[in-house]
Design a protein around this motif. Structure first.
Motif, PDB file in Angstrom:
ATOM      1  N   LEU A 660       0.815  -1.215   0.000  1.00 60.85           N
ATOM      2  CA  LEU A 660       0.000   0.000   0.000  1.00 60.85           C
ATOM      3  C   LEU A 660       0.845   1.260   0.000  1.00 60.85           C
ATOM      4  N   GLY A 661       1.984   1.245   0.610  1.00 62.55           N
ATOM      5  CA  GLY A 661       2.806   2.446   0.628  1.00 62.55           C
ATOM      6  C   GLY A 661       3.416   2.792  -0.715  1.00 62.55           C
ATOM      7  N   ILE A 662       3.417   1.810  -1.606  1.00 60.49           N
ATOM      8  CA  ILE A 662       4.030   2.013  -2.916  1.00 60.49           C
ATOM      9  C   ILE A 662       2.980   2.110  -4.015  1.00 60.49           C
ATOM     10  N   ARG A 663       1.964   1.277  -3.932  1.00 61.56           N
ATOM     11  CA  ARG A 663       0.925   1.303  -4.950  1.00 61.56           C
ATOM     12  C   ARG A 663       0.209   2.639  -4.903  1.00 61.56           C
ATOM     13  N   PRO A 664      -0.309   3.112  -6.017  1.00 56.75           N
ATOM     14  CA  PRO A 664      -0.952   4.428  -6.047  1.00 56.75           C
ATOM     15  C   PRO A 664      -2.256   4.445  -5.267  1.00 56.75           C
ATOM     16  N   VAL A 665      -2.608   5.624  -4.794  1.00 56.64           N
ATOM     17  CA  VAL A 665      -3.873   5.825  -4.086  1.00 56.64           C
ATOM     18  C   VAL A 665      -4.994   5.847  -5.118  1.00 56.64           C
ATOM     19  N   LEU A 666      -6.027   5.041  -4.890  1.00 58.48           N
ATOM     20  CA  LEU A 666      -7.098   4.882  -5.870  1.00 58.48           C
ATOM     21  C   LEU A 666      -8.312   5.704  -5.474  1.00 58.48           C
ATOM     22  N   SER A 667      -9.033   6.153  -6.487  1.00 56.96           N
ATOM     23  CA  SER A 667     -10.302   6.842  -6.293  1.00 56.96           C
ATOM     24  C   SER A 667     -11.311   6.254  -7.254  1.00 56.96           C
ATOM     25  N   LYS A 668     -12.575   6.401  -6.901  1.00 51.46           N
ATOM     26  CA  LYS A 668     -13.620   5.841  -7.756  1.00 51.46           C
ATOM     27  C   LYS A 668     -13.941   6.831  -8.863  1.00 51.46           C
ATOM     28  N   TYR A 669     -13.876   6.344 -10.069  1.00 48.80           N
ATOM     29  CA  TYR A 669     -14.199   7.137 -11.254  1.00 48.80           C
ATOM     30  C   TYR A 669     -15.372   6.491 -11.971  1.00 48.80           C
ATOM     31  N   ARG A 670     -16.063   7.306 -12.694  1.00 48.72           N
ATOM     32  CA  ARG A 670     -17.128   6.813 -13.549  1.00 48.72           C
ATOM     33  C   ARG A 670     -16.770   7.152 -14.989  1.00 48.72           C
ATOM     34  N   ILE A 671     -16.695   6.140 -15.814  1.00 51.82           N
ATOM     35  CA  ILE A 671     -16.356   6.321 -17.221  1.00 51.82           C
ATOM     36  C   ILE A 671     -17.642   6.255 -18.026  1.00 51.82           C
ATOM     37  N   GLU A 672     -17.978   7.360 -18.640  1.00 50.05           N
ATOM     38  CA  GLU A 672     -19.156   7.438 -19.484  1.00 50.05           C
ATOM     39  C   GLU A 672     -18.719   7.340 -20.945  1.00 50.05           C
ATOM     40  N   VAL A 673     -19.370   6.479 -21.680  1.00 45.65           N
ATOM     41  CA  VAL A 673     -18.970   6.207 -23.055  1.00 45.65           C
ATOM     42  C   VAL A 673     -20.136   6.513 -23.978  1.00 45.65           C
ATOM     43  N   LEU A 674     -19.871   7.319 -24.999  1.00 44.33           N
ATOM     44  CA  LEU A 674     -20.850   7.557 -26.050  1.00 44.33           C
ATOM     45  C   LEU A 674     -20.481   6.688 -27.242  1.00 44.33           C
ATOM     46  N   PHE A 675     -21.242   5.621 -27.428  1.00 47.30           N
ATOM     47  CA  PHE A 675     -21.003   4.717 -28.561  1.00 47.30           C
ATOM     48  C   PHE A 675     -21.646   5.324 -29.809  1.00 47.30           C
ATOM     49  N   TRP A 676     -20.834   5.787 -30.707  1.00 54.13           N
ATOM     50  CA  TRP A 676     -21.370   6.454 -31.897  1.00 54.13           C
ATOM     51  C   TRP A 676     -21.459   5.494 -33.080  1.00 54.13           C
ATOM     52  N   GLY A 677     -20.314   4.931 -33.521  1.00 51.21           N
ATOM     53  CA  GLY A 677     -20.378   4.028 -34.654  1.00 51.21           C
ATOM     54  C   GLY A 677     -19.025   3.476 -35.026  1.00 51.21           C
ATOM     55  N   LEU A 678     -19.028   2.567 -36.000  1.00 48.06           N
ATOM     56  CA  LEU A 678     -17.815   1.952 -36.538  1.00 48.06           C
ATOM     57  C   LEU A 678     -17.716   2.292 -38.019  1.00 48.06           C
ATOM     58  N   ARG A 679     -16.487   2.428 -38.498  1.00 51.40           N
ATOM     59  CA  ARG A 679     -16.288   2.844 -39.880  1.00 51.40           C
ATOM     60  C   ARG A 679     -15.186   2.007 -40.540  1.00 51.40           C
ATOM     61  N   ASP A 680     -15.380   1.743 -41.818  1.00 48.40           N
ATOM     62  CA  ASP A 680     -14.354   1.161 -42.692  1.00 48.40           C
ATOM     63  C   ASP A 680     -13.776  -0.137 -42.143  1.00 48.40           C
ATOM     64  N   LEU A 681     -14.615  -1.016 -41.623  1.00 51.76           N
ATOM     65  CA  LEU A 681     -14.128  -2.287 -41.096  1.00 51.76           C
ATOM     66  C   LEU A 681     -13.747  -3.209 -42.254  1.00 51.76           C
ATOM     67  N   LYS A 682     -12.573  -3.793 -42.154  1.00 55.79           N
ATOM     68  CA  LYS A 682     -12.102  -4.697 -43.190  1.00 55.79           C
ATOM     69  C   LYS A 682     -12.552  -6.130 -42.889  1.00 55.79           C
ATOM     70  N   ARG A 683     -12.393  -6.966 -43.888  1.00 53.04           N
ATOM     71  CA  ARG A 683     -12.787  -8.362 -43.737  1.00 53.04           C
ATOM     72  C   ARG A 683     -11.934  -9.075 -42.687  1.00 53.04           C
ATOM     73  N   VAL A 684     -12.536 -10.084 -42.079  1.00 52.19           N
ATOM     74  CA  VAL A 684     -11.833 -10.947 -41.124  1.00 52.19           C
ATOM     75  C   VAL A 684     -11.945 -12.373 -41.642  1.00 52.19           C
ATOM     76  N   ASN A 685     -10.813 -12.971 -41.924  1.00 45.85           N
ATOM     77  CA  ASN A 685     -10.783 -14.333 -42.482  1.00 45.85           C
ATOM     78  C   ASN A 685     -11.645 -14.442 -43.742  1.00 45.85           C
ATOM     79  N   LEU A 686     -11.495 -13.439 -44.609  1.00 47.10           N
ATOM     80  CA  LEU A 686     -12.188 -13.370 -45.905  1.00 47.10           C
ATOM     81  C   LEU A 686     -13.681 -13.126 -45.786  1.00 47.10           C
ATOM     82  N   ALA A 687     -14.213 -13.004 -44.586  1.00 44.99           N
ATOM     83  CA  ALA A 687     -15.644 -12.764 -44.384  1.00 44.99           C
ATOM     84  C   ALA A 687     -15.854 -11.312 -43.959  1.00 44.99           C
ATOM     85  N   GLN A 688     -16.915 -10.708 -44.494  1.00 46.85           N
ATOM     86  CA  GLN A 688     -17.227  -9.336 -44.147  1.00 46.85           C
ATOM     87  C   GLN A 688     -17.797  -9.251 -42.734  1.00 46.85           C
TER      88      GLN A 688
END
Length: 1423
Positions: A660-688
């Motif tokens: 504890l004396g070395i590890r950083p002091v932690l605080s509670k955070y809230r991460i808010e994410v705005l999921f907008w979209g995905l673009r220009d995704l390439k094929r994976v294993n020849l499948a779209q």
């Protein structure tokens, strides 16, 4: 390495009636300009690009040579006029890696006494991977014509460079390796009869593009040459390095033995008490591959000087000296040919070496090495006998580097190279090597990738007479064992042992190298210390683990171990389910040491976490956040050590967390994410990708997005906002990365990884609540800044932001307040990520620095758009992400510096616009043979965001046969611009107009835009008041309230007031930001096949208009301006000539005369040159012509250039457009009947600025050419009509001038003709007056020419009068008596008169003598 050279023009070329061609040569590649006829001042503006794929050191040593050749064609090589050369490294060391609009001085390397041969104006740029070439600010035409102030020379190099001789003296070499094996010796004996296996060495020196070789010393390992190689080059040289190479002469193929580079900058000093480059005589050591000869040496490049040598190869006794030449001496050898001459033996010049004592004996050196421990030995070689070899080969005339080889089973495995200067002992502390007498850790391994072993060793190198000090630096826990006598290894046993405990607090890593094909890695860390090693247990880079090393035994004194503890090596590996772990990178650290008698407490303990950079070879491979402490263990064991807290997490088993004396002091955070979209995704294993999902993870917590049901129809997410809580360090620098993973959800519950991204720094996403006091301060300050806002508005009206290029149409030409961005618009507005952040998704293993075949761009498989922030604040005012229809209007103005795509060094470019599935090709409007095309095109495309949001603007090269080639392309994310608060949809104009070139382009008026911004930002206003005032958030702005319509009627409006606020929107508190102005952006063009290297630039802008808004007006016409046509039946009238030099001898009398005629043309139109008739038999240099030249041409007023369209050759498919300066050339010639006409002189007039003609022939002098820069000038485009006398001049070398008053000395002339000034007859550079011409220039438009037509020469209409020429101008045999009378009387009249007077006197004297006797007789006789 693309090197671009733009040859613009040449001036003051020495020679008569030249047809010059410029040759640009880099290495073995040559490219030529077109030939310009009959001019000493040719204009080219031709662009060349040279591509090289070599290491930087090889590239920078290449010589760039610019030469001018006279009369070069397919049948003859031509005559070299002059040459300029410099190395590529000099160009790369300049600001922005370029010379721009500089004049290269030409010199004759065959005659160093000849002075300047002319000047070539050019641009030179060297581009490396990732370099951006910036176009410097263009100076005025007058400044660029100042040749002396714009010479192509680096800063600090004087304009007046002198010739010098560089003497490289080669004395002898020693320590050469064996170059033939027994097998090769037998083969040579069988095939070519050679029965010796010795080396046949010679020395080759390369400098400034020249090469010199010594003689070959047959069969000698210690050859003696005593020769010097002499180079003649200008000083200071523009080529910085000499390449000295020992080579083995062979009948099949010469092979390099070793290479050494001499940097002239390091052996010279240009200060007040400086000295010329001087070296030695001194021994230079050469390094390369191992000395064991093999038939196919895979490391032969090391012998060529490429890379760090792994073994000593030879040493060479060499010296360098420089002698400045006196070119005025008559004994000087004018050639620059490399010479090889013998020199005296070095012993004969009484040179005393620093390594020779008074008796001439070689000093003996002593090298001591103590191998303390070897750890981290690779398991593959650990089960075999291992030995180490110390190599310090060669007698100590100079000291080579020390090589330590690791051998396994007598096979060389790895090496470490230690510079001898680092371990050299000296009795003077300041001269002591930095590692002499110190224990250092050396890693053994090729290229720094995998370490075969880590060696703790102690090295000492010094004179044998000082060897008593060699153990002084050894740790106090060791002593020398003197029991062993004779030659052999001595042991240095330790007598002091300390016991320690090492605690490695491994918290987390970030940005680690992607080692898996998925683009991710499963990393674990292995910590090495002394003979111990441990690994972390989890495969997550947030380890939070304490590794404890017990009973670590270290040898030496405790105090020394405290101050200088051994290093800790931390290596990172990627764990694969199949196969062995893959190496990721390595870092080094030193622990904080606590001894028994020290207190475990502040400020040193407990240690703080810090970041250590992880390297993979020479490239950065991530960061490690950790802390290390080394605690001494007392005799009582571990009882006195700080306690270790046991595991607190039952899920993690026996893993110890970071305390504890070395590890950083932690605080509670809230991460808010705005999921907008995905673009220009390439094929994976020849499948779209069909049903993607995004997973967000940070510090073991995370959230998943909603599933996109059909990626093709709508790539946006249906549920926008999600959040999760996580414990993060309060120190922002210690935050773990946020990982983004995109997976494709397929049938039967299968999930396939599409791509991933790691956000290493979360600092910019942290939300901080606004300070209410700051807001109040803003409001309070606003009431005091009202006046300032008004002043700024009026300044904006009177000052231009940046004047646009004159290539644009009337719209751009007149809009002086249009902003010009010399880079992408995104770079000015933080990539428009104020609302939407775009993260590239990666898949695949990352490439190393030396792996040029794989770049990060190749690993991009798509883009993820999101908005995320930390706080307990809900996201407000989120726009809908439903598909929206948009009208995209793309304006492409021009492209510059395109990479040539055709064999002729040009390209036929055209524009291709692609947005989604829509592709617009402007192929039919390609521009022929142009590397700086002006397109002036606009394209309208209807698109649907987000499915069609990536705009690609490409420039292709049109080909008649085959497919067209991509020159370069640029991509623009329109969606980010569309949603940005900077309002990048349509640039904000600086003024509001409802008609004319400055008409408002946005469908929304300024009042509508301002009202919308205030509503979205919840701001008070706008409130329009009387007196031209508007109030927004307690800020008052002022502006005009009246506008004129097309009929000139004035109306009241608030649009000016609203626009004033919008132009200062960044000053508005809370919601204010900088709005995008009306602009043109300059974007680099890139080619995927040549990543990171610009292929040119494109000037453009983009407007976007939502389809649900009012329709915008028609697109602005930005087509290139058509040149204004002038019928310059430039009406150039040649009236008379005077004082023309007399070139021929009369047939009958031998009298000097000339048959004069005048020739004229406009630059670039030599094929349309026109001649007057011939004034025969001019005996005084006077000619009468009354002859009219007519020159029609197209002229671009804004650029002051003539526009010519013509085919380059008979094989050209279509015409090429050229823009050249408006210059008129007039020449005077002597006509001959049976031989080629003789060129006498010429004058070239720049029609935009040329000296006013003299009123009389007597007032016309050569000063009008010599001092042209100092004389007032006129422009025919303003004056329209001008008449006067101008001089004809000629430039040539070694000419004997006929008249003193016609010769003057230029800056580069050191001697004048003896007839001119009485100095030696040798002349270096001289311009002489060859005659004078009376001419009249009249410029009229095409309409005026049609109204008042004139004829060519003396023809109808409006013919000129026939000149009143003297009778002697007729051919002599048509009226021989009259001609003879004129010849005799004109040339011998004084002689005839004197003869007649003398004859009369003789007659009178004869009569007197005849009559005097009779007269005397008569007088005497009185008759």
């Amino acid at each position: 390495w693309p090197i671009s050279v733009n040859v613009i023009e040449a001036r003051q070329l020495v020679g008569l009636n030249m047809d010059p061609v410029v040759c640009v040569e880099i290495g073995d590649e040559k490219k030529y300009t077109s030939m310009k006829e009959s001019t000493n001042c040719p204009y080219y503006n031709e662009y060349f690009v040279f591509d090289f794929h070599v290491p930087p050191d090889v590239m920078f040593d290449k010589i760039l040579k610019i030469s001018v050749i006279h009369s070069k064609n397919l049948l003859r090589s031509g005559t070299l006029v002059g040459t300029f050369k410099l190395d590529v490294g000099t160009v790369y060391s300049q600001p922005d890696h370029q010379f721009y609009h500089k004049w290269a001085i030409l010199s004759d390397h065959d005659d160093i006494t000849a002075g300047c041969k002319g000047y070539v104006k050019c641009d030179i740029a060297v581009v490396g991977k990732g370099d951006n070439i910036k176009t410097p600010h263009k100076a005025s035409e007058t400044d660029e014509d100042d040749i002396e102030g714009n010479l192509l020379l680096p800063e600090g190099v004087p304009a007046e460079r002198q010739w010098a001789r560089f003497y490289v003296k080669i004395y002898r070499a020693e320590g050469l390796p064996k170059m033939n094996t027994s097998i090769m010796a037998n083969m040579k004996k069988a095939f070519i009869g050679e029965n010796k296996d010795l080396v046949d060495p010679y020395v080759q020196v390369q400098f400034a593009g020249q090469k010199g070789k010594t003689s070959v010393q047959k069969s000698s390992y210690e050859p003696i040459w005593n020769e010097h190689i002499v180079f003649t080059e200008m000083f200071p040289p523009l080529c910085k390095r000499m390449k000295v190479q020992i080579r083995d002469s062979d009948k099949v193929n010469d092979v390099a033995i070793g290479t050494h580079f001499i940097d002239l900058r390091k052996i010279a000093n240009d200060g007040d008490k400086g000295f010329l480059p001087t070296l030695g005589p001194a021994w230079v050591n050469m390094y390369g591959s191992t000395r064991n000869y093999t038939l196919m040496d895979e490391h032969q490049d090391l012998n060529e000087g490429l890379g760090e040598g792994v073994s000593f190869r030879a040493r060479l006794l060499v010296s360098v000296a420089v002698e400045i030449l006196d070119t005025t001496s008559t004994e000087i050898v004018s050639s620059t040919e490399v010479k090889v001459e013998p020199v005296s033996n070095i012993s004969e010049v009484c040179l005393v070496f620093i390594f020779l004592n008074a008796t001439g004996k070689v000093e003996e050196f002593f090298l001591f090495g103590a191998f303390l421990e070897a750890t981290m030995i690779d398991r593959k070689i650990g089960d075999k006998p291992i030995s180490f070899e110390v190599n310090n080969r060669c007698p100590q005339h100079s000291i080579p580097d020390v090589f330590i080889w690791m051998l396994s089973n007598n096979k060389r495995i790895a090496y470490a190279r230690i510079p001898s200067k680092d371990i050299l002992h000296s009795i003077v502390d300041e001269e002591m090597g930095k590692d002499c007498g110190k224990v250092n850790a050396k890693g053994f391994g090729p290229a720094g990738w995998t370490v075969q072993a880590k060696m703790e060793m102690y090295l000492w190198l010094g004179l044998s007479k000082q060897r008593k000090d060699f153990l002084n630096g050894l740790p106090c826990g060791f002593e020398e064992n003197r029991a062993v006598k004779g030659v052999g290894l001595q042991s240095v046993p330790p007598i002091m042992k300390q016991v320690f405990q090492l605690r490695a607090h491994m918290y987390q890593a970030r940005s680690l190298f992607a080692a898996d094909s998925s683009g991710l890695s499963d990393p674990f860390a292995r910590v090495f210390f002394s003979t111990h090693s441990q690994v972390t247990e989890t495969l997550c880079p947030t380890w939070d683990q304490l590794l404890v090393f017990d009973n670590v035994e270290l040898y030496g004194e405790a105090a020394e171990l405290r101050d200088d503890p051994p290093i800790i090596v931390i290596e990172f590996y990627d764990q694969d389910t199949v196969g062995k772990a893959e190496y990721i990178g390595r870092t080094f650290a030193k622990p904080i040491t606590k001894m028994i008698d020290e207190h475990y407490g502040p400020p040193r303990f407990p240690p703080q976490l810090e970041y250590y950079q992880v390297y993979r070879g020479s490239s950065l491979a991530g960061d490690l956040l950790a802390a290390f402490e080394l605690l001494q263990v007392s005799y009582y064991g571990h009882a006195e050590l700080p306690p270790i807290d046991g595991p607190t997490d039952s899920e993690r088993g026996p893993i110890l967390p970071v305390p504890l004396g070395i590890r950083p002091v932690l605080s509670k955070y809230r991460i808010e994410v705005l999921f907008w979209g995905l673009r220009d995704l390439k094929r994976v294993n020849l499948a779209q990708v069909d049903r993607p999902r995004v997973d967000i993870e940070c510090a073991g917590k995370g959230v998943q997005s909603s599933l996109i049901q059909n990626y093709k129809k709508n790539p946006n997410f249906s549920t926008l906002v999600k959040w999760f809580e996580v414990d993060l360090p309060e120190n922002e620098l210690l935050h773990p990365p946020l990982n983004i993973r995109v997976v494709d959800c397929r049938a039967f519950g299968r999930y396939t990884l599409v791509g991933s991204h790691a956000v290493t720094s979360l600092r910019k996403f942290i939300y901080s609540p606004p300070d209410k006091n700051a807001i109040n301060n803003w409001a309070h300050a606003g009431t005091h800044r009202n006046t300032l806002a008004v002043l700024e508005e009026y300044n904006l009206k009177t000052l231009s932001v940046l004047f646009l290029s004159v290539h644009y149409n009337a719209f751009c030409y007149n809009k002086k307040n249009v902003s010009m961005y010399n880079k992408e618009l995104e770079s000015e507005f933080d990539n428009f990520e104020d609302w939407l952040h775009t993260f590239n998704l990666y898949r695949g293993k990352a490439g190393d620095d030396d792996d040029t075949s794989l770049t990060d761009d190749d690993r991009v498989v798509g883009r993820y758009k999101v908005w995320n922030m930390y706080s307990f604040v809900h996201i407000l005012n989120i726009p809908h992400n439903d598909p929206i229809n948009v009208l995209v209007r793309v304006f492409v103005v021009r492209a510059t510096d395109l990479h040539p795509a055709d064999i002729n060094g040009k390209a036929d470019p055209y524009i291709v616009i692609k947005l989604g599935k829509t592709e617009l090709k402007d192929k039919e409007n390609y521009i022929s043979k142009q590397l700086n095309p002006v397109f002036g095109k606009s394209f309208d495309i209807q698109a649907t965001f987000p499915m069609e949001s990536m705009l690609t603007v490409s420039v292709y090269d049109w080909d008649l046969v085959g497919t067209d080639d991509l020159i370069g392309e640029t991509k623009i994310d329109l969606e980010n611009r569309f949603y940005s608060k900077h309002r990048a949809t349509c640039g904000m104009a600086s003024t509001y107009s409802i008609h004319g070139y400055n008409v408002w382009r946005d469908p929304q008026k300024p009042t509508q835009i301002l009202a919308k911004l205030c509503k979205e930002g919840k701001l008070d206003g706008p409130h329009y008041g009387p007196g031209g005032r508007v109030k927004v958030v307690n800020r008052i702005f002022m502006g005009p309230t009246v506008i004129e319509d097309e009929n000139g009627l004035k109306k009241q409006t608030d649009e000016h007031l609203a626009l004033t606020v919008l132009n200062h929107w960044e000053d508005i508190p809370k919601a204010g930001c900088k709005l995008v102005r009306e602009h043109v952006e300059i974007r680099p063009l890139l080619n995927p096949e040549k990543p990171g290297i610009e292929q040119g630039r494109i000037e453009m802008w983009v407007d976007m208009f939502p389809m649900d808004m009012p329709a915008p007006g028609p697109a602005i016409d930005i087509s290139p301006r058509k040149p204004k046509r002038y019928e310059l039946r430039l009406r150039v009238i040649i009236w008379n000539t005077d004082d023309v030099v007399l070139e021929d001898d009369a047939f009958m009398t031998g009298e000097k005369m000339s048959d004069i005629y005048v020739r004229g043309w406009l630059k670039g139109q030599q094929e349309d040159k026109q001649d007057t008739d011939v004034h025969y038999h001019s005996l005084t240099g006077e000619g009468n012509f009354n002859w009219r030249f007519l020159f029609p041409f197209d002229y671009l007023l804004a650029e002051e250039k003539i526009v010519i369209s013509k085919k380059e050759s008979m094989f050209s498919w279509d015409e090429t457009e050229y823009k050249i300066p408006a210059r008129l050339t007039l020449q005077v010639w002597d006509a001959d009947h049976f031989s080629a006409d003789d060129f006498l002189g010429a004058i070239e007039l720049d029609l935009n600025r040329f000296p006013r003609g003299a009123k009389t022939a007597k007032q016309c002098s050569i000063d009008m050419v010599q001092n042209e820069q100092e004389l007032p000038t006129i422009s025919i485009f303003k004056q329209k009509r001008v008449k006067g006398w101008w001089p004809f001049v000629a430039c040539d070398e070694n000419d004997e001038m006929e008249n003193e008053k016609f010769c003057y000395q230029t800056r580069d002339a050191h001697y004048l003709n003896e007839k001119c000034s009485g100095v030696p007859k040798k002349i270096l550079y001289c311009e002489c007056l060859q005659g004078k011409v009376e001419a009249e220039l009249h410029l009229i438009t095409a309409e005026e020419a049609e109204k008042n037509p004139v004829g060519l020469g003396r023809s109808e209409p409006d013919p000129l009068e026939k000149p009143n020429r003297p009778d002697t101008s007729l051919v002599w045999f048509l009226n021989p008596l009259k001609s003879i009378r004129y010849f005799i009387w004109h040339n011998y009249r004084w002689l005839i008169l004197k003869s007649l007077a003398a004859l009369l006197l003789l007659l009178l004297l004869g009569l007197f003598l005849y009559s005097i006797p009779g007269y005397l007789v008569k007088k005497m006789l009185g008759a």
